[in-house]
Motif scaffolding. Structure first.
Motif, PDB file in Angstrom:
ATOM      1  N   GLN A 142     -40.019  27.600   7.380  1.00 41.88           N
ATOM      2  CA  GLN A 142     -41.025  26.560   7.165  1.00 41.88           C
ATOM      3  C   GLN A 142     -41.404  25.910   8.489  1.00 41.88           C
ATOM      4  OE1 GLN A 142     -40.453  24.090   3.432  1.00 41.88           O
ATOM      5  NE2 GLN A 142     -38.390  24.922   3.616  1.00 41.88           N
ATOM      6  N   GLY A 143     -42.275  26.556   9.205  1.00 37.39           N
ATOM      7  CA  GLY A 143     -42.749  25.951  10.443  1.00 37.39           C
ATOM      8  C   GLY A 143     -42.417  26.777  11.666  1.00 37.39           C
ATOM      9  N   GLY A 144     -43.249  26.643  12.685  1.00 35.58           N
ATOM     10  CA  GLY A 144     -43.036  27.332  13.945  1.00 35.58           C
ATOM     11  C   GLY A 144     -44.005  26.813  14.988  1.00 35.58           C
ATOM     12  N   GLY A 145     -43.682  27.030  16.253  1.00 32.68           N
ATOM     13  CA  GLY A 145     -44.540  26.577  17.346  1.00 32.68           C
ATOM     14  C   GLY A 145     -43.735  25.929  18.449  1.00 32.68           C
ATOM     15  N   ALA A 146     -44.159  24.758  18.890  1.00 37.87           N
ATOM     16  CA  ALA A 146     -43.435  24.005  19.916  1.00 37.87           C
ATOM     17  C   ALA A 146     -42.389  23.119  19.255  1.00 37.87           C
ATOM     18  CB  ALA A 146     -44.402  23.152  20.732  1.00 37.87           C
ATOM     19  N   GLY A 147     -41.277  22.898  19.931  1.00 33.66           N
ATOM     20  CA  GLY A 147     -40.249  22.058  19.322  1.00 33.66           C
ATOM     21  C   GLY A 147     -39.064  21.828  20.232  1.00 33.66           C
ATOM     22  N   ILE A 148     -38.105  21.092  19.709  1.00 40.01           N
ATOM     23  CA  ILE A 148     -36.886  20.753  20.435  1.00 40.01           C
ATOM     24  C   ILE A 148     -35.703  20.825  19.487  1.00 40.01           C
ATOM     25  CG2 ILE A 148     -37.250  18.274  20.001  1.00 40.01           C
ATOM     26  CD1 ILE A 148     -35.829  17.725  22.669  1.00 40.01           C
TER      27      ILE A 148
ATOM     28  N   LEU B 162     -29.569  20.430  15.171  1.00 37.14           N
ATOM     29  CA  LEU B 162     -30.779  19.748  14.722  1.00 37.14           C
ATOM     30  C   LEU B 162     -31.978  20.371  15.424  1.00 37.14           C
ATOM     31  CD1 LEU B 162     -29.509  16.064  15.169  1.00 37.14           C
ATOM     32  CD2 LEU B 162     -29.429  17.426  13.071  1.00 37.14           C
ATOM     33  N   GLY B 163     -33.128  20.405  14.736  1.00 36.82           N
ATOM     34  CA  GLY B 163     -34.313  20.969  15.355  1.00 36.82           C
ATOM     35  C   GLY B 163     -35.590  20.439  14.744  1.00 36.82           C
ATOM     36  N   TYR B 164     -36.657  20.462  15.523  1.00 34.99           N
ATOM     37  CA  TYR B 164     -37.974  20.016  15.059  1.00 34.99           C
ATOM     38  C   TYR B 164     -39.025  20.915  15.688  1.00 34.99           C
ATOM     39  CZ  TYR B 164     -42.074  17.058  14.237  1.00 34.99           C
ATOM     40  OH  TYR B 164     -43.297  16.591  13.834  1.00 34.99           O
ATOM     41  N   VAL B 165     -39.977  21.422  14.867  1.00 32.91           N
ATOM     42  CA  VAL B 165     -41.074  22.240  15.379  1.00 32.91           C
ATOM     43  C   VAL B 165     -42.391  21.728  14.818  1.00 32.91           C
ATOM     44  CG1 VAL B 165     -39.749  24.342  15.781  1.00 32.91           C
ATOM     45  CG2 VAL B 165     -40.760  23.940  13.535  1.00 32.91           C
ATOM     46  N   SER B 166     -43.433  21.872  15.607  1.00 32.95           N
ATOM     47  CA  SER B 166     -44.774  21.453  15.212  1.00 32.95           C
ATOM     48  C   SER B 166     -45.731  22.612  15.438  1.00 32.95           C
ATOM     49  CB  SER B 166     -45.215  20.237  16.032  1.00 32.95           C
ATOM     50  OG  SER B 166     -46.536  19.860  15.706  1.00 32.95           O
ATOM     51  N   ASN B 167     -46.542  22.925  14.412  1.00 29.87           N
ATOM     52  CA  ASN B 167     -47.429  24.084  14.493  1.00 29.87           C
ATOM     53  C   ASN B 167     -48.571  23.894  15.472  1.00 29.87           C
ATOM     54  OD1 ASN B 167     -45.874  24.240  12.067  1.00 29.87           O
ATOM     55  ND2 ASN B 167     -47.247  25.838  11.328  1.00 29.87           N
ATOM     56  N   ASN B 168     -49.080  22.659  15.619  1.00 26.06           N
ATOM     57  CA  ASN B 168     -50.239  22.400  16.475  1.00 26.06           C
ATOM     58  C   ASN B 168     -49.957  21.251  17.428  1.00 26.06           C
ATOM     59  OD1 ASN B 168     -52.138  24.332  15.225  1.00 26.06           O
ATOM     60  ND2 ASN B 168     -51.902  23.017  13.431  1.00 26.06           N
ATOM     61  N   ALA B 169     -48.856  21.364  18.152  1.00 23.70           N
ATOM     62  CA  ALA B 169     -48.441  20.263  19.017  1.00 23.70           C
ATOM     63  C   ALA B 169     -49.442  19.981  20.125  1.00 23.70           C
ATOM     64  CB  ALA B 169     -47.074  20.580  19.624  1.00 23.70           C
ATOM     65  N   ALA B 170     -50.193  20.988  20.554  1.00 28.25           N
ATOM     66  CA  ALA B 170     -51.135  20.798  21.659  1.00 28.25           C
ATOM     67  C   ALA B 170     -52.514  20.351  21.186  1.00 28.25           C
ATOM     68  CB  ALA B 170     -51.264  22.095  22.458  1.00 28.25           C
ATOM     69  N   ASN B 171     -52.704  20.226  19.877  1.00 26.69           N
ATOM     70  CA  ASN B 171     -54.004  19.821  19.337  1.00 26.69           C
ATOM     71  C   ASN B 171     -54.112  18.291  19.360  1.00 26.69           C
ATOM     72  OD1 ASN B 171     -56.275  19.222  17.792  1.00 26.69           O
ATOM     73  ND2 ASN B 171     -55.884  20.867  16.316  1.00 26.69           N
TER      74      ASN B 171
END
Length: 428
Positions: A210-216, A230-239
């Motif tokens: 559930q999710g992919g892209g930029a993250g930490i 622990l992790g967090y990803v955002s599909n459109n972090a650069a938008n």
């Protein structure tokens, strides 16, 4: 022996005499040693200078910071794949194209380290392996290494990993990160796209997709047996119109426990926004509210286990639940999506390093939906898979495999689908 080799042994002898009681040696012996020391003084001086120089270089290397360097690693996959099964899922008129296809995937990774305890990776990828959902009518049939970019090479992953102390590791993804990349797997032989399960469903618990892209992400070992990731990803972090927190995202927390050398357990929690499409279940699981919702939040729970019965046999299992809610639909309907799988590994079959893998499971299925009974799935699909990873050399492996989908799209009116592939993987 040469004069320098003799001088080396003579030097060892002199050191032992200097560290010993001189009363142990008679005058004749000491006189002989003194004459040899005089005769070989030039060689001894050269030898000692070399030793001093070497010691200085070692000391400099010990105190000098690790020099950055770049290494190249690569992986190439060639695959021959075929599909059969009558009609496409949810279609009584469109037949499945039963042609064999030959496809490939190339990955080149540039890896650099600046401190010796970190790693910067830039990965290039080109591929033309088709998603079999287009041929079969269901994502349940997708391969674990698919993706068709017409073999155009592009940067598909950019990440940096470093340590905060001995027990804590931080991972930053600027591109290509997924929730599963931040947490350990207790059944790692299935998870690799180049050497694990041949299907997307078999590689990992679908709730992690559930999710992919930029993250930490951050991973901490409390001890040798307990890890929290622990992790967090955002599909459109650069938008700039969506940003890191307004775009589709996913957050994961996993506790992994290894109570013994032969057992491992993990429990997982995931919170996601507009990311319930795992790419492994039915079309309804990807869209449980009939395109009426633009704001779907989901809380997911999963568990996974592995038990190594003996050096050859390992049993694994996993279960996952997704509770999705349509936040912008009247009455905020919710849906429950479930999945499970049983795994079996037979190690060192035929050759050391080779293994056979078996998967039996249920792809994600909508088991409850307050949006309406018509949006619940009454029938059940099963995923049955077998593959054999044959390690020819350290850099070459061939993996023939076959998997069967019964009642595709959780509909017993659909024909069974058979997918077979022979995946050849080169690494360097």
């Amino acid at each position: 022996m040469t004069r320098y080799e003799f001088a080396t042994k003579l030097n060892v002898c002199i050191l032992k005499i200097n560290n010993s009681n001189f009363d142990k040696f008679n005058q004749e012996t000491l006189t002989t040693i003194q004459k040899l020391q005089t005769e070989f003084s030039a060689e001894l001086a050269t030898f000692r200078n070399h030793v001093d120089l070497l010691e200085n270089k070692v000391a400099a290397l010990e105190t000098k910071q690790f020099s950055p360097q770049v290494e190249l690693a690569g992986e190439v996959i060639f695959a021959v794949t075929g599909v059969t099964g009558g009609k496409k899922a949810n279609s009584r008129t469109k037949p499945i194209n039963e042609n064999l296809v030959f496809s490939d995937r190339l990955r080149l990774s540039l890896e650099a380290s600046f401190t010796g305890k970190d790693k910067l990776q830039i990965r290039l990828q080109g591929r033309n392996t088709p998603e079999l959902a287009d041929v079969t009518g269901t994502k349940m049939a997708n391969l674990g290494f698919d993706g068709d970019d017409d073999n155009e090479v592009e940067v598909d992953e950019l990440d940096y990993r470093f340590r905060l102390g001995k027990q804590t590791r931080v991972t930053l993804y600027a591109l290509g990160g997924g929730l599963g990349d931040f947490v350990p797997s207790v059944n790692p032989l299935f998870s690799g796209s180049g050497d694990g399960s041949i299907s997307t469903f078999g590689r990992e618990n679908p709730i992690r997709r559930q999710g992919g892209g930029a993250g930490i992400g951050i991973s901490h070992n409390f001890n040798d047996s307990l890890n929290l990731s622990l992790g967090y990803v955002s599909n459109n972090a650069a938008n700039p119109e969506k940003g890191i927190f307004a775009s589709p995202y996913g957050a994961i927390a996993q506790l992994t426990l290894k109570p013994s050398k032969t057992t491992a357990l993990s429990v997982t929690y995931i919170h996601s926004y507009n990311n319930v499409n795992t790419g492994t279940g039915s079309e309804l699981t990807n869209n449980p509210f009939n395109n009426q919702a633009d704001a779907i939040t989901a809380n997911s729970f999963g568990a996974e286990g592995a038990w190594q019965i003996n050096p050859t046999i390992t049993l694994g299992s996993r279960v996952g639940f997704i509770h999705a809610t349509a936040e912008d639909v009247p009455a905020t309907p919710n849906a429950v999506i479930s999945t499970w799988a049983l795994l079996l590994t037979l190690r060192d079959i035929g050759k050391e390093g080779s293994f056979a893998g078996f998967v039996v499971g249920q792809p994600p299925k909508v088991t409850h939906n307050s949006f309406g009974d018509a949006f619940e799935e009454k029938d059940t699909s099963l995923h049955l898979e077998a593959f054999y990873h044959f390690k020819i050399t350290d850099n070459l492996a061939i993996t023939p495999g076959l998997f069967l989908i019964t009642n595709p799209e959780h509909n017993n009116n659909n024909d069974k689908i058979y997918i077979g592939t022979v995946r050849t993987t080169f690494t360097f």
